[in-house]
Design a protein around this motif. Structure first.
Motif, short mmCIF file in Angstrom:
data_model
loop_
_atom_site.label_atom_id
_atom_site.label_comp_id
_atom_site.label_asym_id
_atom_site.label_seq_id
_atom_site.Cartn_x
_atom_site.Cartn_y
_atom_site.Cartn_z
N ILE A 49 23.48 -8.23 -22.68
CA ILE A 49 24.74 -7.75 -22.94
C ILE A 49 24.79 -6.51 -22.14
N LEU A 50 23.60 -5.74 -21.93
CA LEU A 50 23.98 -4.68 -21.10
C LEU A 50 24.46 -4.73 -19.84
N LEU A 51 23.83 -5.76 -19.05
CA LEU A 51 24.29 -6.20 -17.74
C LEU A 51 25.85 -6.82 -17.81
N THR A 52 26.18 -7.25 -18.61
CA THR A 52 27.63 -7.70 -18.81
C THR A 52 28.52 -6.58 -18.88
N MET A 53 28.14 -5.81 -19.88
CA MET A 53 29.00 -4.46 -19.82
C MET A 53 29.17 -3.87 -18.55
N LYS A 54 27.96 -3.63 -17.57
CA LYS A 54 28.22 -3.08 -16.56
C LYS A 54 29.06 -3.61 -15.40
N VAL A 55 28.96 -5.07 -15.71
CA VAL A 55 29.77 -5.97 -14.58
C VAL A 55 31.16 -5.65 -14.97
N VAL A 56 31.83 -5.69 -16.18
CA VAL A 56 33.13 -5.47 -16.64
C VAL A 56 33.66 -4.02 -16.98
N LYS A 57 32.81 -3.19 -16.77
CA LYS A 57 33.09 -1.69 -16.63
C LYS A 57 34.26 -1.36 -16.12
N PRO A 58 34.53 -1.76 -14.93
CA PRO A 58 35.83 -1.42 -14.04
C PRO A 58 37.10 -1.80 -14.87
N LYS A 59 37.02 -3.08 -15.38
CA LYS A 59 38.06 -3.59 -15.78
C LYS A 59 38.45 -2.73 -17.26
N VAL A 60 37.47 -2.61 -17.91
CA VAL A 60 37.48 -2.14 -19.27
C VAL A 60 38.13 -0.66 -19.01
N ASN A 61 37.75 0.19 -18.22
CA ASN A 61 37.89 1.49 -17.79
C ASN A 61 39.40 1.54 -17.72
N MET A 62 39.87 0.37 -16.95
CA MET A 62 41.12 0.29 -16.57
C MET A 62 42.27 0.17 -17.78
N TYR A 63 41.45 -0.99 -18.75
CA TYR A 63 42.24 -1.41 -19.79
C TYR A 63 42.20 -0.33 -20.88
N VAL A 64 41.28 0.40 -21.06
CA VAL A 64 41.21 1.57 -21.98
C VAL A 64 42.25 2.40 -21.62
N SER A 65 42.50 2.69 -20.18
CA SER A 65 43.30 3.85 -19.81
C SER A 65 44.72 3.62 -20.13
N ASN A 66 45.04 2.35 -20.19
CA ASN A 66 46.53 1.78 -19.99
C ASN A 66 46.85 1.11 -21.27
N THR A 67 46.38 1.23 -22.50
CA THR A 67 46.52 0.68 -23.46
C THR A 67 46.60 1.53 -24.80
N ASN A 68 47.79 1.51 -25.50
CA ASN A 68 47.67 2.36 -26.57
C ASN A 68 47.15 1.28 -27.84
N GLY A 97 39.13 -5.18 -27.98
CA GLY A 97 40.07 -5.58 -26.88
C GLY A 97 38.90 -5.58 -25.89
N ILE A 98 37.81 -4.58 -25.75
CA ILE A 98 36.90 -4.56 -25.08
C ILE A 98 35.78 -5.65 -25.10
N MET A 99 35.67 -6.05 -26.26
CA MET A 99 34.64 -7.25 -26.43
C MET A 99 35.31 -8.38 -25.99
N ARG A 100 36.46 -8.67 -25.83
CA ARG A 100 37.19 -9.64 -24.94
C ARG A 100 36.82 -9.88 -23.58
N PHE A 101 36.61 -8.71 -22.91
CA PHE A 101 36.04 -8.64 -21.63
C PHE A 101 34.69 -9.19 -21.41
N ILE A 102 33.80 -8.64 -22.45
CA ILE A 102 32.37 -8.91 -22.35
C ILE A 102 32.10 -10.28 -22.83
N THR A 103 32.73 -10.86 -23.65
CA THR A 103 32.57 -12.33 -24.10
C THR A 103 32.87 -13.08 -23.04
N GLY A 104 34.06 -12.75 -22.39
CA GLY A 104 34.51 -13.57 -21.17
C GLY A 104 33.63 -13.83 -20.27
N GLU A 105 32.61 -12.72 -19.80
CA GLU A 105 31.99 -12.76 -18.76
C GLU A 105 30.20 -13.20 -19.03
#
Length: 213
Positions: free
Chosen positions: A120-139, A149-157
């Protein structure tokens, strides 16, 4: 068996009553530790009890959980160390440990199903760039919306990450086995064999002539 019953330890269906055994398991609840009856395969219960008794194993998994918790809080949510994750986020992360949405009244430690905390930790590191962009651009409407929303990136990878880790582990195991197998030097072995034969013939001659030749 008319009703489908799954083993608490491995998560697989218990096919016959002969395989079924029940055991009261201590569970952490809002009002403290309570014992709940859980169903196991007969051969899975000893494995579960052995894992629960292994303090070093429990400590290791607790440390891995702390790493997941802290990474999600700091690197994905951008929260400081004094902030705590809300209940929904904790339940989503612990549910993922079992391959589920929520853990649903199950302990998440020592069970060999779902995804371990290191994966789980390694997956979070893999998706971190996408997640950071998603969090910055989403209300987000609320924290639950953000976590889901973040968990969708993690479960997808995570399946891909898990498979890559498994392949890497198999390659490492094969390498270690190959190192343990001594190489066979045909020429050296043949030379050794000839020397042994020569020594045997010479010994027979010495024995026959008393070493006079």
């Amino acid at each position: 068996m008319s009703k489908i019953i799954k083993c608490y330890y491995c998560g697989k269906v218990i096919e016959t009553e002969n395989q079924l055994v029940e055991k009261k398991i201590p569970m952490a609840t809002k009002v403290g530790i309570r014992n709940y009856r859980r169903k196991f395969h007969m051969n899975c219960l000893p494995k579960y009890l052995e894992g629960r008794a292994d303090k070093s194993l429990l400590t290791k998994e607790n440390n891995d959980w702390n790493a997941v918790y802290n990474y999600f809080r700091k690197e994905l949510l951008g929260l400081g160390e004094t902030k705590s994750l809300d209940t929904h986020t904790v339940r989503r992360l612990t549910g993922l440990r079992l391959g589920q949405y929520y853990p649903n009244g199950q302990n998440v430690r020592i069970l060999p199903r779902g995804y371990d905390f290191k994966t789980i930790l390694l997956t979070m590191k893999v998706v971190k760039p996408k997640v950071n962009m998603y969090v910055s651009n989403t209300n987000f409407s609320n924290s639950k919306h953000r976590t889901d929303g973040i968990m969708r990136f993690i479960t997808g990878e995570i399946n891909d990450v898990s498979q890559r880790i498994e392949q890497q582990n198999k390659a490492s195991e094969k390498l270690m086995k190959d190192k343990d197998i001594p190489s066979f030097d045909y020429k050296a072995k043949l030379k050794e064999k000839k020397q042994e034969q020569g020594n045997t013939v010479q010994n027979d001659i010495n024995n026959l002539f008393g070493g006079q030749l």
